[in-house]
Design an enzyme around this catalytic site. Structure first.
Site, PDB file in Angstrom:
ATOM      1  N   HIS A 144       5.474   1.909  40.024  1.00  0.00           N
ATOM      2  CA  HIS A 144       5.897   1.816  41.291  1.00  0.00           C
ATOM      3  C   HIS A 144       7.192   1.998  41.706  1.00  0.00           C
ATOM      4  O   HIS A 144       8.138   1.857  40.972  1.00  0.00           O
ATOM      5  CB  HIS A 144       5.035   0.389  41.818  1.00  0.00           C
ATOM      6  CG  HIS A 144       5.739  -0.736  41.069  1.00  0.00           C
ATOM      7  ND1 HIS A 144       7.048  -1.453  41.834  1.00  0.00           N
ATOM      8  CD2 HIS A 144       5.763  -1.585  39.925  1.00  0.00           C
ATOM      9  CE1 HIS A 144       7.365  -2.245  41.105  1.00  0.00           C
ATOM     10  NE2 HIS A 144       6.597  -2.648  40.082  1.00  0.00           N
ATOM     11  N   CYS A 146       5.159  -4.611  34.887  1.00  0.00           N
ATOM     12  CA  CYS A 146       5.130  -3.204  35.359  1.00  0.00           C
ATOM     13  C   CYS A 146       6.478  -2.364  35.313  1.00  0.00           C
ATOM     14  O   CYS A 146       7.705  -2.880  34.839  1.00  0.00           O
ATOM     15  CB  CYS A 146       4.387  -3.369  36.878  1.00  0.00           C
ATOM     16  SG  CYS A 146       2.956  -3.946  37.112  1.00  0.00           S
TER      17      CYS A 146
END
Length: 533
Positions: A425, A444
């Site tokens: 992301h 992440c």
């Protein structure tokens, strides 16, 4: 010469000369003795037992027409140490002795099964690794697709060239070949005395001179970064050599030999060899199933790449999970099938109860950028909630951050749905990408150039990827964009990695995973004399 000193083709030649086994004698009693010995020796391995049962216990390794198969097996067993495999686990000298001493049909039957067991042990390790990843570290979620023993036996039985088949069990990737070459180079270097004295001490800067500059110069010459020179000054040529070393080791390439650069310069070749051995094992785990086009995220390298037919067509810096037990980025493979533009951040429950609930207890209006949502999906007013009555186990709300420039996920996320809730992301925290070590996230992977990454993915499904993406982005609405051509994603962890053209690249073991894997490899028998002590 002791058999233990023989390897590869030399062992194969010896057994061809001394191994005069014939097919079981025609006398029924001798046939029965051979079959009984095979059946008894194979009883603990279902695949071996079934194989011999289905062929009415006809010999596979010990018949007169199996010479090529025997020779091929002994050759690859003798080469096992070249691949960083536990050679003692399938010692060809021991197998030769077993063959030589087999003079009765019962002994020949036992030798038959011993050869099959040794073959399967080798094939298991060479094809998909010595270790089971998750058994070494729970953070390694990689599922290793091991070939079934029956398939390995059948593959060898039908192979036109037994030697080609056996050598083909190891990964055939260019990376594995590069790692094998580096292993051989390092072993030769270690035998010759390594890179000489360490540099030691603190920072050395351009313009300086003296003994430490000479030590730096000599180290770089030994490593192949600098041609032979008598300079005693940190001149432009030496600075360029330092920059090349820094580039190859994931350091800020400023040409200044700061503490982190000196520390990496002083890493001995024995430790680099350990990194290579671990990388070879990891390459076996990954196998040859990357996909022609795929996303490759090297956690230890802090980069994400798109690779197309072996060529890196896109590259960006990344931020990975912090080095904490519940935040380190796991290793696994999956398939990226969509992206979400203007994403909502659905705060993981672990973060909600560990980080935000304590804040709410002190100040109900803390973290005002987050919405409090009940089980029915309704936004709840903070003032109406007594947070002190809740614990991590009974907190009934979800936390969400709506799309915005300040959203924790930035303006786009890239999804490869997995049970670990890991994805790639954007992020509003751009400054972190300038750091040399970039382990800051909850797990992440944050991308330094997420828009360019999106354009690269969309280029296969639209003539105007920038315009297409901008239209979705400018709408301000959360929008799912499916990828017409989903592609594999591999989250790997490599502290040694080859370049198609150039030197081996090395990185620091930021999570300590390679150290744990090497210890497990040593325990399995992989430790070589050059890396002990």
């Amino acid at each position: 010469m002791p058999l233990s000193h023989l390897r590869g083709a030399a062992l194969a030649g010896l057994v061809a000369a001394c191994f005069g086994l014939a097919a079981p004698a025609h006398a029924e009693t001798e046939l029965t003795a051979f079959k009984q010995a095979v059946a008894a020796a194979a009883v603990q391995n279902d695949a071996i037992a079934a194989f011999y049962r289905d062929r009415d216990y006809a010999p596979f390794w010990t018949s007169a027409d199996a010479a090529a198969r025997r020779s091929a097996l002994l050759t690859v067993l003798g080469e096992a140490s070249e691949q960083g495999l536990p050679a003692a686990r399938y010692d060809p000298a021991r197998l030769v002795e077993t063959f030589r001493e087999a003079r009765t049909q019962r002994a020949i039957g036992r030798a038959e099964v011993a050869a099959m067991r040794m073959y399967l042990d080798y094939a298991h390790d060479a094809s998909r690794g010595v270790l089971t990843p998750g058994a070494v570290l729970s953070e390694i979620k990689r599922k290793v697709d091991r070939p079934a023993p029956a398939a390995l036996i059948e593959g060898l039985a039908t192979a036109p060239s037994p030697l080609a088949y056996l050598r083909g069990l190891s990964p055939q990737s260019p990376e594995y070949a590069r790692l094998m070459r580096e292993k051989i180079r390092l072993e030769r270097l270690i035998a010759e005395g390594g890179w000489g004295p360490e540099v030691g001490g603190g920072k050395i800067e351009p313009g300086q001179s003296g003994p430490r500059v000479i030590a730096l110069r000599n180290r770089l010459i030994a490593m192949g970064y600098l041609p032979r020179t008598a300079t005693q000054t940190y001149d432009a040529t030496l600075q360029k050599a330092v920059q090349a070393f820094q580039f190859d080791h994931g350091l800020s390439a400023d040409g200044i030999a700061g503490p982190s650069t000196v520390q990496e310069l002083d890493v001995p070749p024995e430790r680099r060899l350990r990194s290579v051995l671990v990388a070879m094992e990891r390459e076996r785990w990954l196998g040859d199933v990357r996909g022609d086009k795929h996303v490759l995220v090297n956690i230890a390298d802090f980069h994400a790449r798109i690779v197309d037919k072996g060529e890196v067509v896109f590259e960006t810096r990344s931020v990975v999970g912090q080095n904490a037990h519940d935040r380190r980025t796991p290793e696994f493979s999956d398939v990226m099938d969509h992206m979400v533009v203007n994403p909502t951040w659905n705060v993981p429950r672990s973060i909600a109860v560990k980080e935000y609930l304590p804040q709410f207890k002190n100040n109900p209006n803390a973290a005002g950028h987050l919405m409090l949502v009940d089980g029915a999906g309704r936004v709840v007013t903070r003032a109406a909630v007594d947070f002190t009555q809740y614990t991590a186990s009974n907190f009934p709300f979800d936390l969400k951050q709506p799309p915005s420039n300040g959203n924790a996920l930035g303006r786009v996320k890239f999804m490869f749905p997995n049970p670990y809730n890991i994805y790639l992301h954007d992020t509003p925290s751009k400054s972190l990408f300038n750091r040399e070590t970039r382990a800051f996230s909850h797990g992440c992977i944050r991308l330094g150039d997420p828009y360019d990454f999106a354009y690269a993915l969309l280029a296969t499904q639209t003539d105007d990827p920038r315009g297409f993406f901008a239209a979705k982005l400018n709408s301000g609405r959360e929008t799912r964009v499916d990828l017409e051509h989903p592609l594999p994603v591999h989250l790997i962890y490599r502290t040694a990695m080859g370049e198609p053209k150039g030197r081996m690249q090395y990185r620091r073991d930021v999570y300590g995973r390679d150290a744990a894997i090497f210890d497990a490899l040593q325990a399995a028998g992989v430790a070589l004399p050059e890396v002990q002590g």
